[in-house]
Structures are given as structure tokens and as C-alpha cells.
Design an enzyme around this catalytic site. Structure first.
Site, short mmCIF file in Angstrom:
data_model
loop_
_atom_site.label_atom_id
_atom_site.label_comp_id
_atom_site.label_asym_id
_atom_site.label_seq_id
_atom_site.Cartn_x
_atom_site.Cartn_y
_atom_site.Cartn_z
N THR A 60 -10.17 44.18 -35.85
CA THR A 60 -9.67 43.34 -34.74
C THR A 60 -9.02 44.28 -33.72
OG1 THR A 60 -7.65 42.82 -35.97
CG2 THR A 60 -9.42 41.20 -36.03
N THR A 68 -3.32 39.98 -42.66
CA THR A 68 -4.64 40.19 -42.07
C THR A 68 -5.03 41.63 -42.25
OG1 THR A 68 -4.28 38.38 -40.66
CG2 THR A 68 -5.94 39.91 -39.95
N GLU A 70 -0.89 49.58 -34.29
CA GLU A 70 -0.82 49.26 -32.86
C GLU A 70 0.23 50.11 -32.15
OE1 GLU A 70 -2.32 44.62 -33.34
OE2 GLU A 70 -0.19 45.03 -33.15
N ASN A 116 0.85 43.37 -28.10
CA ASN A 116 1.16 42.07 -28.70
C ASN A 116 1.72 41.04 -27.73
OD1 ASN A 116 0.40 42.19 -31.55
ND2 ASN A 116 1.63 44.05 -31.45
N THR A 140 -3.65 36.99 -27.80
CA THR A 140 -4.50 37.86 -28.62
C THR A 140 -4.84 37.15 -29.90
OG1 THR A 140 -2.47 38.83 -29.47
CG2 THR A 140 -3.61 39.99 -27.73
#
Lengths: 407, 407
Positions: free
Chosen positions: B155, B196, B279, B402, B407
């Protein structure tokens, strides 16, 4: 008899405030402050529950214990937390108390020290001691003096934080004044006896240290213990309530409720000011958690959300990504059935019966979240307990403030 | 007999991989992937401990239970988590399993579903079902096929994450291949049966579901359960280990240790790749907590530091502000005496005996922290237990990723 928030100048009698520039802050701003009670004051305090506590917390706690809750002078510096400084830090703190006791003609233990700033750097004791004559000369009873005190204790704060309340007791005014600092490392968890949130509350009510403590604890629980900016609990957090008795009015059953209300008002206002001035904050979010089995569980859910970087970053862009709220509640450790949960953003119902609300309107939710301040209400559907928790978004500005090489 | 990390092409026999673009990701990239075991595979899985779990987690758990741990097809989509989607989400998931079972000629329960992506948005079931013939046509056994699988499950990941190991058992190679995704909402807390973070581990060893579970749990505890990017535990985290038996080698006492080592090697590599691709990450930090009374307490201290915004922002600028480390340890809830604590950044001793180390060299510590990857070692001085925990810095880039409206 009634209480009111008062913008006027009225301050509690029996106190003087002053502050000077002692060269501790790199900015060269005011950094040493004193609150002085010429006839002394009764005191109650709460301190951080962090295992690592700064020297002034250790010393202040010991002083209140040995005097049975008497304070003549509060000596605060900003720019250095005097934490993780070992025995030399304790010795330095004691030296400043001794010098202040001589200067203010009180017994040593009646000086209450506080420090805020960087951790782990040797304490600039000589600068504090050298500043005392000038602080004494600067003391006064006016709002300007009280505001100098409030300004000197600031570190990354952009605004001075003060609040006032007045209780009219049969024609006599009883005053409450509070000054606070704190913008980062804000997730106070104050316990009986434990701040780098520093809060000083002054009243001219006459009250014993024990009854002050009894009033302070619930007020702190619903205000400073129910806020978080970043989830980092400081080594120096302190809330100190001082009562000079100079109003001539005693704290008794007759005025207990009015005093509790006034204290809640002032603590609530200061707690809100701290979040509103949080590092990099662009949105203030009230988390209203309802339908929990216990208050503690409601607070646990609120804290998981308040500390979730994904929730906080979504708030910064007014993104109604409510799935992140539900996920954070889900890992909070509190048991609940997602099918019984409802989530509201402002007055928008966004989640119920296990799915996105039928009338969910993303644009309207985004609009509600575009306000500087709004409420997210979550009902867990498990019980009757509730809590209100105040927090804020996480922005690139917060990162840049705290990534600045050594703040 | 020995194991080694192998860059070569060797993959476990008994599996085929494939992926296609089904239009679920807004980017238009690969988003539906299948791993297919023509003769079936024994399986063990661990899932998120979040109270809120996605539909595929509920369904996958039920399927493994009803088959006693047999899987023929793993069906994964990225772009939609199918979480907080209620009974319609469960029904949608079941429909994809049913369609996959028909396509891959297996019983319904032998399809193991996974989803990752946004929470709370109705699941695009028709897109997944429509993609199945193309995925089947795309299946193959080559490294290129396995990599397509690894790419499709990404993702916000910027890199594909795969790892391999080979065990030579008396001249026969036993293979282990792992593929993972995850870059945000990463603080897996996997329990027997719970991502996730999605991790798929494939081996051609022959092993029962029970013994696979026995090997999987310690490997997951020391790898995926010992990492955090942002402290947000997902609703979809899943680790699935599949054993086809196609090597003809059985998991017995003779090769137990080698398999455990190979599994640890592959899980450790994937866990590291997840943090390294976190991230906005610019620094990967290993927290080595020693001298704790228990492993759990060591981990509690590591997590407090790994989740402290103040520690993480300091790392982003290589700021040796070790006071923040000590403060976070202090509020972790673990009891210790600060005077017995030592802190090292890289090979620099920065704190001991309650104060800044005498030889503390700020420039050298800053230099050590300027490396992309380094270790912070904290000895609590309380006991013999230790843990190793992998985490990363918090940057403005994380916030911007974020805060991107939905998103």
C-alpha cells in the site's frame, strides 16, 4: 454567593510576584520567577508519576512534608529542568532554596523549587542565586507582576497562560488565580504528591493543607490529568495550590462547592490553554467517550486515540478517516463490541451498527473538522461511564519544533 | 546441514504466485494477488489482537479452524481493508472465497482471504471476483511470479519486501520464502490466532499445522511483535505460514533447530525491511534494553521509547537529547532506579550514575546518530532480562503522508 470567571484585575491578596532575566534561556527572556507570600501560605501539591523525577520535585516534596504544607516562596526557573543531574542537581537545588530562604527571611523548607527546560544538563545554580536580589526588587501585587511570573515560566509556549475566578462570600471576595506553562512533553499523570507542566494556583481563602489537597485532586483529575499533546509524561510536572488566608474567609462546608467549582473553572481554563498552545497545534479536539463500563476504561480509550499518530495526523488535515478512531479504540485494551459503537464528529453521525452511517456525509464531516476546535463523541455501548479528554492534532510543525537540534 | 540466506532464485516447491490490476488501488497498480498450492498446504497463522478486526481476519480464522489448518489458495487485495464494514463486509469476503474456491477447485474453507487498505469503505467485491480468471492465468512458480505477489500487496510501501532461506538436509534443499507489506499503522501485536502488516511465509517442508504454529510463535515474537513504526496496531495484521511438503523432508527433531533459525532469519529480515521502509523514515533505531527484571518489562520500556514523539523527533535530527530517552523509560510503568541506569548511543556512553557521562561527547553522539541505522542500548540495572526492539524516527514526511486527505 456565586463564582464567576473574571477578566478584571482582582488577584488573591497575600501574594507578590516577580521575575527577571537570569541568562538561563538561550533567548535571553525572563527565566527566574518568584511567588512570595509574606505571611506564608498553606499548600497542597501533585507531582509527575514518572519514575525519573527532577531534583526540584524531590526537594519540593520533601519540603512540603517537613513543613506540613507551608510555603513562603515559590522559586521557578525555565531553561533547565535540573533532571537527570544526580546528587549535584539536588545539591544545586538546595543551594538555591537556601539562598532564597535568606533573601525572603523564611525557614529553608518553606521555599518550594520548580524547574523546566532541557533534561540532563548541569544546573546553572550560580545564575539562579545571583538573580535573587533582582527578583526580590521586582516583586509586586499587581496583575502586571503576576503576568511577569506567568511569562517567565514559559519554555516552548507561545502564549502566557493565566486564569482567574472570584467567589463572593457574603460580600467578601475570595480570589483564585492560576498560572501555567506547558506546550510539549504534555501528558500529565499527576499523583498525590507529583510536572514539565507547571501550574501554580493562588487563593486568599484560608484552608488547611489537608483540605486543599482534598479539593485539588478531583480538579486535577478532570483537567490536567485529562489532557495530552504528545503522550510524553514529563519528569517535572507539578501543580501547586497555595492559600494565603488573606481574605479572612475560611474553607468550610458553606463555600466548599463554590470553591470546587472555581478551582475546576480555573484548572479547566489553564488545561485548555495548554492544549490550545500545544507545539504545532492547529486543531483542538475534545474526545467525549461515553457508554464505557468504567471511567478508567473510558479514559483508556480516549488516551489510545489521543496518542495515535494516525488519528492525530488525520485531524491535521480535517480528514474524516474515522476508521483510524475505531482502530485505536480497538487496540486500547478495552473490550467492546464494534457493532454497538457509535462515532460522531461534531454533530455528524459517522459510524453505527458496525458500518459507516447511512447518512455519512464526508464533505460535512470534513467541514466540521475544519474548525479549530470540535468534539469527537464515541459511545462504546457497554455501560454508563464517561470521560472528557482534551487533545490536539500532530503537525509537521510539531516535528520541526522537536527535531530542532538540542532544544 | 546448515541454513543460509540465499539471494538465488530457489523458491519453495508446491506453490504458485500471481497478481493483477483490479482497479482497487487509486494508483492503478497491482492490487489482487493469489498464492496457490495445487496440492494444498498445512498452515498456521497469527492475527492482530485489535478488538476491531477486519472481515477477512474473521473469515480466515474460521476457515483455518474448520479445515484444521489446510490452505489451497491465499487471496489478497490491497487498497481496501474490508474493516468496519459489518455483515456486508463478511458477506463480501465470503463471496470472494466462494468464487476463488470454484476457480481453484478446492473446498470453500481452503481459501484464506486477506485485505489491506482504507478502513470503513464498502468492499469492492465485484472487482475482486472479476479479477480471478486473470490472476489464475498469471500464476507461475518463478521468482518473477513471487515478486508480483509481493508487489501487489503493497500500500504505502515504497519497496517490495521479500526474504529467503534454504536448509540443506542431507543433500536435499528445503526452502523458505517470505513476502510482507507494511509501512504505516505498524505496531503488530500478534496473538495466537490474529495484520495491516501482512506476512506470508512459504516452505516446502512437510509439517503439521500444530508444529508450524509451535515454530511460528517464537519467531513472530522476536520479529514482528518487536517492531513499531507509529504504535498504531492495525485491524488486519496477519502472518500466515504455509508448508507444502513438496521437498519430501519432514519437520522433525533433526532439523527443528535449523528450521527455527531459518524462520527467524526470514522473519527478522522482513521485520527489518518493514521498519526500513516505514512512512517517512530516515533513521532505523535498534533499542537494546538490558538489565530488566523480566522480558515483558524490557519490552515495556522499549515500547515507551519507540512510541515517544519526543524521542522519535530527536532521532530525525540526530539530536543526542538522551534526557527524552530517560523520561520515556521513566513513564513506561516499569520500576527502576535512575542511578543504576546506563545509556549508550552507538558506542558512546552518555548516561551513568544518575548523571550525564563524564566523557559524554555531544558531537560524537550526533555523529553516531547521523548514520541511517544505529543502536541505543539502555541497561536498567535491575535484573538479567533483555529485549531487542526495532523502531524508527518520526519525520514531517510521516505527517504529510498520513495527513493526506483520505489515504
Amino acid at each position: 454567593m456565586g463564582e464567576q470567571q473574571q477578566q478584571s484585575a482582582a488577584l488573591p491578596r497575600g501574594f507578590q510576584w516577580g521575575a527577571v532575566k537570569a541568562g538561563i534561556k538561550a533567548s535571553g527572556n525572563l527565566d527566574v520567577a518568584v511567588a512570595y507570600a509574606p505571611r506564608g501560605a498553606n499548600a497542597a501539591a501533585m507531582y509527575t508519576k514518572n519514575q525519573v523525577v527532577a531534583a526540584p520535585v524531590t526537594v519540593g516534596r520533601r519540603h512540603l512534608a517537613s513543613t506540613g504544607g507551608r510555603v513562603t516562596a515559590v522559586l521557578v526557573n525555565a531553561g533547565n529542568a535540573n533532571c537527570a543531574t544526580g546528587q549535584p542537581g539536588i545539591d544545586a537545588c538546595l543551594r538555591t532554596c537556601k539562598a532564597a530562604a535568606e533573601r525572603f527571611r523564611c525557614i529553608f523548607d518553606e521555599v518550594f523549587p520548580s524547574s523546566t527546560g532541557i533534561i540532563g544538563v548541569p544546573f546553572p545554580v550560580d545564575k539562579v542565586v545571583a538573580a535573587l536580589p533582582a527578583v526580590q526588587a521586582a516583586l509586586g501585587e499587581t496583575p502586571d507582576h503576576a503576568e511577569l511570573f506567568a511569562k517567565a515560566i514559559m519554555t516552548t509556549d507561545t502564549k502566557m497562560k493565566v486564569a482567574r475566578a472570584v467567589i463572593d462570600v457574603d460580600g467578601t471576595d475570595v480570589h483564585l488565580f492560576g498560572a501555567a506553562k506547558g506546550a510539549g512533553m504534555i501528558h500529565p499523570q499527576l499523583g498525590p504528591p507529583h510536572a514539565t507542566m507547571l501550574v501554580y494556583l493562588f487563593t486568599d481563602l484560608a484552608a488547611s493543607p489537608a483540605s486543599l489537597r482534598e479539593f485539588l485532586q478531583p480538579a486535577v483529575e478532570r483537567s490536567f490529568n485529562s489532557i495530552s499533546i504528545d503522550g510524553d509524561t514529563s519528569t517535572n510536572d507539578t501543580v501547586l495550590l497555595l492559600a494565603s488566608g488573606a481574605s479572612g474567609v475560611s474553607l468550610d462546608d458553606r463555600i466548599g462547592e463554590a470553591f470546587a467549582n472555581a478551582l475546576e473553572l480555573v484548572c479547566g481554563s489553564l488545561a485548555h490553554q495548554i492544549i490550545d498552545d500545544g507545539e504545532g497545534v492547529t486543531h483542538v479536539v475534545t474526545l467525549q467517550i461515553n457508554g464505557a463500563e468504567t471511567y478508567e476504561e473510558a479514559k483508556q480509550v480516549a488516551k489510545a486515540i489521543a496518542h495515535s499518530p494516525l488519528c492525530k495526523t488525520a485531524w491535521s488535515s480535517a480528514d474524516p478517516n474515522w476508521g483510524r478512531l475505531l482502530a485505536a479504540a480497538g487496540y486500547s485494551g478495552v473490550a467492546f463490541d464494534p457493532n454497538r459503537v457509535t462515532i460522531r464528529i461534531g454533530d455528524q453521525l459517522v459510524f453505527e451498527n458496525g458500518v459507516r452511517a447511512a447518512l455519512f456525509n464526508e464533505a460535512a464531516a470534513h467541514e466540521a473538522m475544519s474548525a479549530r476546535e470540535y468534539t469527537i463523541a464515541i459511545d462504546l455501548g457497554e455501560g454508563e461511564a464517561a470521560c472528557t479528554f482534551l487533545t490536539c492534532d500532530l503537525t509537521a510543525e510539531y516535528v520541526s519544533i522537536n527535531a530542532d537540534y538540542s532544544t
